[in-house]
Design an enzyme around this catalytic site. Structure first.
Site, mmCIF file in Angstrom:
data_model
loop_
_atom_site.group_PDB
_atom_site.id
_atom_site.type_symbol
_atom_site.label_atom_id
_atom_site.label_comp_id
_atom_site.label_asym_id
_atom_site.label_seq_id
_atom_site.Cartn_x
_atom_site.Cartn_y
_atom_site.Cartn_z
ATOM 1 N N HIS A 34 13.802 -89.490 130.664
ATOM 2 C CA HIS A 34 14.082 -90.158 131.939
ATOM 3 C C HIS A 34 14.298 -91.646 131.687
ATOM 4 O O HIS A 34 14.236 -92.099 130.532
ATOM 5 C CB HIS A 34 12.955 -89.888 132.944
ATOM 6 C CG HIS A 34 11.581 -90.251 132.423
ATOM 7 N ND1 HIS A 34 11.194 -91.554 132.169
ATOM 8 C CD2 HIS A 34 10.521 -89.483 132.090
ATOM 9 C CE1 HIS A 34 9.953 -91.568 131.737
ATOM 10 N NE2 HIS A 34 9.521 -90.322 131.660
ATOM 11 N N HIS A 37 11.884 -93.586 129.381
ATOM 12 C CA HIS A 37 12.166 -93.439 127.947
ATOM 13 C C HIS A 37 13.377 -94.293 127.580
ATOM 14 O O HIS A 37 13.378 -94.979 126.557
ATOM 15 C CB HIS A 37 12.507 -91.981 127.596
ATOM 16 C CG HIS A 37 11.419 -90.996 127.877
ATOM 17 N ND1 HIS A 37 11.601 -89.904 128.691
ATOM 18 C CD2 HIS A 37 10.138 -90.920 127.443
ATOM 19 C CE1 HIS A 37 10.495 -89.189 128.741
ATOM 20 N NE2 HIS A 37 9.577 -89.785 128.002
ATOM 21 N N GLN A 148 4.129 -99.136 128.701
ATOM 22 C CA GLN A 148 2.913 -99.577 129.399
ATOM 23 C C GLN A 148 2.405 -98.499 130.358
ATOM 24 O O GLN A 148 1.245 -98.474 130.734
ATOM 25 C CB GLN A 148 3.250 -100.866 130.162
ATOM 26 C CG GLN A 148 2.153 -101.449 131.001
ATOM 27 C CD GLN A 148 0.959 -101.849 130.159
ATOM 28 O OE1 GLN A 148 1.128 -102.294 129.021
ATOM 29 N NE2 GLN A 148 -0.228 -101.687 130.696
ATOM 30 N N GLN A 153 -2.984 -95.370 125.867
ATOM 31 C CA GLN A 153 -2.348 -94.878 124.642
ATOM 32 C C GLN A 153 -1.834 -96.053 123.805
ATOM 33 O O GLN A 153 -2.066 -96.120 122.595
ATOM 34 C CB GLN A 153 -1.198 -93.961 125.038
ATOM 35 C CG GLN A 153 -0.213 -93.653 123.938
ATOM 36 C CD GLN A 153 0.812 -92.622 124.390
ATOM 37 O OE1 GLN A 153 0.474 -91.471 124.619
ATOM 38 N NE2 GLN A 153 2.058 -93.014 124.530
ATOM 39 N N ARG A 187 6.443 -85.480 134.182
ATOM 40 C CA ARG A 187 5.610 -84.615 135.031
ATOM 41 C C ARG A 187 5.944 -84.737 136.515
ATOM 42 O O ARG A 187 5.499 -83.897 137.300
ATOM 43 C CB ARG A 187 4.124 -84.906 134.801
ATOM 44 C CG ARG A 187 3.625 -84.378 133.467
ATOM 45 C CD ARG A 187 2.112 -84.468 133.372
ATOM 46 N NE ARG A 187 1.601 -83.768 132.225
ATOM 47 C CZ ARG A 187 1.243 -84.348 131.064
ATOM 48 N NH1 ARG A 187 1.351 -85.656 130.918
ATOM 49 N NH2 ARG A 187 0.778 -83.629 130.064
#
Ligand code: AMP
Length: 283
Positions: A34, A37, A148, A153, A187
């Site tokens: 998407h 990315h 971000q 992560q 998601r």
């Protein structure tokens, strides 16, 4: 743009690129590409002369009750989107070559992995750190790009790179959002129309938090209760957590000072969405 599945072939391709003096970027993803990315990929293409994107739905970061099986996968669609961005290489390893039988080695970034999302997903960051280290060892990038969007992560990966003396620069780029503020995520596909509408309360609550802090709020508790109220206004929302923490050690802050990470996870139906904002406040 080449699609490579085998670890040995990808190593050869990267070796060649390095011999040609290319600066290698790696953008690790789980696919179903998407605009979030793509924002990382665009930046990578500006800063590096060879862009590798990995697409790998990493089983070791999913708990047995999570969505590993139903995570959206569409490599044809992904390839179409990536081609437009001048990506040089797409790496889609097999699970069986990343985790062959009798695989035993995992990386844990202590403490940071147990907080925030680590509370409801206890093995998640061990899987994330492990796969990022493996991908870095395979692709040997000069720079790896992260969003971000997954703030914890990114902080954990930076810590791992530092602690393990990895010869790689880690960059974190801003969150790409829909017009209504909803953070882009693969998601989001799981959300039905009503849930998608309701999910805007997440960003609304973050904006409210920012406003409160900018106008002088000192107490994390006050800010969190006002965020809670906004989220609860969507009756399908179920809060996993809302936390205000220090950006370095991820420990909860009571008084709001320094660099503050406000992070939250909220369920809409069975879909768990995360989002966050960083606010810098003078001490
Ligand atoms: P994923 O495929 O969800 O594992 O994400 C791959 C990379 O893209 C991670 O570094 C994410 O943080 C990043 N990313 C995902 N969504 C967004 C977004 N909305 N904005 C910026 N980066 C994102």
């Amino acid at each position: 743009m080449k699609l490579i599945k085998s670890i040995s072939s990808v190593r050869k391709r990267i070796k060649l690129a390095k011999q040609q003096g290319k600066k290698i970027a790696l953008v690790p993803t789980m696919g179903y590409i998407h605009k979030g990315h793509l924002s990382l990929i665009k930046k990578a293409a500006k800063e590096c002369s060879f862009v590798a994107v990995s697409i790998f739905v990493n089983p070791s970061q999913f708990a047995p009750n999570e969505d590993y099986k139903k995570y959206p996968r569409d490599i044809k669609r992904d390839m179409r989107l990536l081609k437009k961005e001048g990506v040089d290489l797409v790496f889609t390893p097999f699970v069986s070559s990343m985790y062959p039988e009798n695989y035993k080695t995992y990386v844990t970034v202590e403490d940071l992995s147990n907080l925030l999302c680590g509370i409801s997903r206890p093995a998640h960051f061990k899987g994330v750190a492990t796969v990022v280290l493996k991908l870095s060892n395979i692709l040997r990038p000069d720079i790896a790009y992260f969003g971000q969007k997954d703030a914890q992560q990114a902080i954990i990966i930076k810590k791992m790179a530092k602690d393990l003396n990895m010869d790689i620069k880690i960059k974190t780029l801003p969150i790409a959002r829909e017009k209504n503020g909803l953070a882009l995520s693969s998601r989001n596909l799981y959300l039905n129309r009503k849930e998608r509408e309701n999910a805007v309360v997440i960003y609304k609550s973050l904006r409210k938090a920012k406003e409160l802090i900018k106008s002088g709020a000192q107490s994390a508790g006050t800010v969190i209760s006002s965020m809670r109220k906004i989220i609860k206004s969507a009756n399908t929302a179920k809060i996993d957590y809302i936390s205000i923490v220090d950006t370095e050690n991820l420990k909860p802050l009571k008084r709001l000072k320094g660099e503050i990470l406000i992070a939250l996870a909220v369920y809409f139906g069975r879909t768990r969405l995360i989002d966050n904002i960083i606010i810098r406040r003078k001490k």
